[in-house]
Write an enzyme that holds these catalytic residues in place. Structure first.
Site, PDB file in Angstrom:
ATOM      1  CE  LYS A 152      36.382  26.228  33.922  1.00  0.00           C
ATOM      2  NZ  LYS A 152      37.011  26.211  35.091  1.00  0.00           N
TER       3      LYS A 152
ATOM      4  CG  ASP B  23      35.265  24.860  38.427  1.00  0.00           C
ATOM      5  OD1 ASP B  23      35.407  23.544  38.462  1.00  0.00           O
ATOM      6  OD2 ASP B  23      35.477  25.613  37.593  1.00  0.00           O
TER       7      ASP B  23
HETATM    8  N1  LIG Z   1      41.062  21.689  40.989  1.00  0.00           N
HETATM    9  C1  LIG Z   1      39.910  21.775  40.415  1.00  0.00           C
HETATM   10  O1  LIG Z   1      38.879  21.257  39.932  1.00  0.00           O
HETATM   11  C2  LIG Z   1      40.190  23.373  39.539  1.00  0.00           C
HETATM   12  C3  LIG Z   1      39.189  23.780  38.902  1.00  0.00           C
HETATM   13  C4  LIG Z   1      39.135  24.984  38.173  1.00  0.00           C
HETATM   14  C5  LIG Z   1      40.388  25.528  38.177  1.00  0.00           C
HETATM   15  N2  LIG Z   1      41.633  25.109  38.694  1.00  0.00           N
HETATM   16  C6  LIG Z   1      42.762  25.627  38.776  1.00  0.00           C
HETATM   17  O2  LIG Z   1      42.818  26.877  39.258  1.00  0.00           O
HETATM   18  C7  LIG Z   1      44.046  27.663  38.734  1.00  0.00           C
HETATM   19  C8  LIG Z   1      43.217  29.074  38.118  1.00  0.00           C
HETATM   20  O3  LIG Z   1      42.346  28.733  37.033  1.00  0.00           O
HETATM   21  P1  LIG Z   1      41.359  30.076  36.382  1.00  0.00           P
HETATM   22  O4  LIG Z   1      40.600  29.128  35.543  1.00  0.00           O
HETATM   23  O5  LIG Z   1      41.024  30.782  37.458  1.00  0.00           O
HETATM   24  O6  LIG Z   1      42.628  30.641  35.567  1.00  0.00           O
HETATM   25  P2  LIG Z   1      42.499  32.062  35.182  1.00  0.00           P
HETATM   26  O7  LIG Z   1      41.069  32.786  34.940  1.00  0.00           O
HETATM   27  O8  LIG Z   1      43.319  32.333  33.801  1.00  0.00           O
HETATM   28  O9  LIG Z   1      43.301  33.095  36.473  1.00  0.00           O
HETATM   29  C9  LIG Z   1      44.527  32.813  36.791  1.00  0.00           C
HETATM   30  C10 LIG Z   1      44.776  33.617  38.025  1.00  0.00           C
HETATM   31  O10 LIG Z   1      46.177  33.336  38.606  1.00  0.00           O
HETATM   32  C11 LIG Z   1      47.030  34.520  38.591  1.00  0.00           C
HETATM   33  N3  LIG Z   1      48.274  34.425  38.150  1.00  0.00           N
HETATM   34  C12 LIG Z   1      48.682  33.609  37.208  1.00  0.00           C
HETATM   35  N4  LIG Z   1      50.030  33.810  37.087  1.00  0.00           N
HETATM   36  C13 LIG Z   1      50.511  34.244  37.965  1.00  0.00           C
HETATM   37  C14 LIG Z   1      51.630  34.975  38.435  1.00  0.00           C
HETATM   38  N5  LIG Z   1      52.833  34.501  37.977  1.00  0.00           N
HETATM   39  N6  LIG Z   1      51.680  35.983  39.586  1.00  0.00           N
HETATM   40  C15 LIG Z   1      50.671  36.294  40.153  1.00  0.00           C
HETATM   41  N7  LIG Z   1      49.446  35.810  40.008  1.00  0.00           N
HETATM   42  C16 LIG Z   1      49.448  35.050  38.617  1.00  0.00           C
HETATM   43  C17 LIG Z   1      46.139  35.698  37.756  1.00  0.00           C
HETATM   44  O11 LIG Z   1      46.357  36.849  38.069  1.00  0.00           O
HETATM   45  P3  LIG Z   1      46.012  38.044  37.220  1.00  0.00           P
HETATM   46  O12 LIG Z   1      44.638  38.755  37.368  1.00  0.00           O
HETATM   47  O13 LIG Z   1      47.171  39.153  37.557  1.00  0.00           O
HETATM   48  O14 LIG Z   1      46.518  37.722  35.868  1.00  0.00           O
HETATM   49  C18 LIG Z   1      44.737  35.035  37.919  1.00  0.00           C
HETATM   50  O15 LIG Z   1      44.293  35.725  39.125  1.00  0.00           O
HETATM   51  C19 LIG Z   1      44.526  26.633  37.747  1.00  0.00           C
HETATM   52  O16 LIG Z   1      45.767  26.418  38.020  1.00  0.00           O
HETATM   53  C20 LIG Z   1      43.523  25.667  37.357  1.00  0.00           C
HETATM   54  O17 LIG Z   1      44.210  24.459  37.089  1.00  0.00           O
HETATM   55  C21 LIG Z   1      41.346  23.907  39.531  1.00  0.00           C
END
Ligand SMILES: NC(=O)c1ccc[n+]([C@@H]2O[C@H](COP(=O)([O-])OP(=O)(O)OC[C@H]3O[C@@H](n4cnc5c(N)ncnc54)[C@H](OP(=O)(O)O)[C@@H]3O)[C@@H](O)[C@H]2O)c1
Length: 286
Positions: free
Chosen positions: A72, A108
């Site tokens: 992304k 998004d």
């Molecule tokens: N519904 C939709 O259309 C849509 C669209 C986009 C994304 N999403 C969802 O949004 C979620 C995040 O996606 P993303 O692209 O933002 O991923 P990302 O950039 O990898 O960010 C992940 C986030 O989750 C936190 N995290 C992960 N595991 C954790 C844990 N065990 N304890 C505390 N914090 C934790 C990370 O914290 P750190 O910074 O500390 O690592 C970070 O803030 C995913 O589940 C994805 O499926 C949904």
């Protein structure tokens, strides 16, 4: 006599992993419903292959494509222009073609905003909102909430630097007030919060029993609890909030609306939203 054309217009998604991405199900259902000669392909593109993959879809005349993890941010330098809100978010999830140019967009946050307004019936303007996470989804959601007039955004993240940077970015670039809260112990949600959003991957398939470390017992009875996670739609957070009697919004809403926006950008046609929604629900066995 009708012109003969056996060719399909092509769109798709770049990601690694990509196999379990459900976007194609709703896009293909929509193409079929509108009788459009378009196809949506899931494309397994590893990080190092991104430049070649973008060159490849340009050469093949794709009308655009979605990007998911890990592309992304990286895709931005391979595009011809970036829409202002995608630039503000710092990530692109949808690329559309304008003539020969590839333009980066981010649907998004727009998808989330539409869901909160239409499916949950809440206008974020003037609201105090806690957002868990500071990754790509959180950046999209918080920027769009800020642009929609949220009064205060509280970014809660495990990694301090990432959370602080996002709060600073929102303060610098938007009119909202943002602050960062570290997440080193159970986060007690106070009764002055209007909306709680989980934009972390805690609870995402296959880790379906994982619950963000939050305590909802002091939350106001009408606080809306949203989860960005679409798979499974009923995350432990959504279930816990519903059991506590709070209104909820699951991640299918955001997934459908971000796809609806991308569909319209690509084809110029109004998508059959019900078809897209029910295709996804069917895929998730709902
Ligand atoms: N519904 C939709 O259309 C849509 C669209 C986009 C994304 N999403 C969802 O949004 C979620 C995040 O996606 P993303 O692209 O933002 O991923 P990302 O950039 O990898 O960010 C992940 C986030 O989750 C936190 N995290 C992960 N595991 C954790 C844990 N065990 N304890 C505390 N914090 C934790 C990370 O914290 P750190 O910074 O500390 O690592 C970070 O803030 C995913 O589940 C994805 O499926 C949904």
């Amino acid at each position: 006599m009708a012109e003969v054309n056996y060719r399909h217009e092509l769109v798709g998604a770049f990601g690694d992993p990509i196999d379990e991405n459900p976007t194609g199900i709703m896009m293909e259902a929509a193409f079929e419903a509108l009788n459009l000669p378009w196809r949506y392909q899931l494309l397994h593109v590893v990080e190092e292959a991104l430049p070649d993959a973008v060159r490849g879809v340009r050469a093949l005349g794709f009308q655009g494509f979605n990007c998911t993890i890990p592309h992304k941010v990286a895709v931005m330098r391979h595009l011809d222009d970036i829409a202002p809100d995608a630039r503000l978010i710092g990530a692109v999830n949808t690329v559309r073609r304008e003539g020969n140019a590839f333009i980066g967009e981010n649907t998004d946050g727009k998808g989330f905003l539409r869901g909160i307004r239409e499916d949950a019936g809440l206008d974020p303007a003037g609201k105090r909102i806690v957002v868990l996470g500071a990754g790509g989804a959180s950046r999209a959601v918080t920027v769009e909430l800020a642009l929609a007039g949220a009064a205060e955004l509280i970014v809660v993240n495990r990694t301090v630097q990432r959370g602080q940077q996002l709060a600073q970015h929102l303060n610098d670039k938007t009119d909202t007030t943002a602050r960062f809260r570290p997440w080193s112990e159970t986060l007690v949600i106070p009764n002055d919060v209007d909306v709680l959003v989980n934009a972390t991957s805690i609870g995402l398939y296959p880790d379906v029993d994982a619950m963000p470390d939050v305590d909802l017992s002091h939350a106001r009875d009408d606080m809306l609890v949203c989860d960005a996670i679409p798979n499974p739609p009923e995350t432990p957070l959504i279930k816990t909030a519903a059991a506590r009697g709070l209104p909820t919004l699951n991640g299918l809403s955001m997934l459908v609306y971000q796809g609806v926006t991308a569909f319209k950008m690509w084809t110029g046609q109004d998508p059959p939203e019900d078809v897209m929604k029910s295709a996804l629900q069917q895929a998730f066995g709902l």
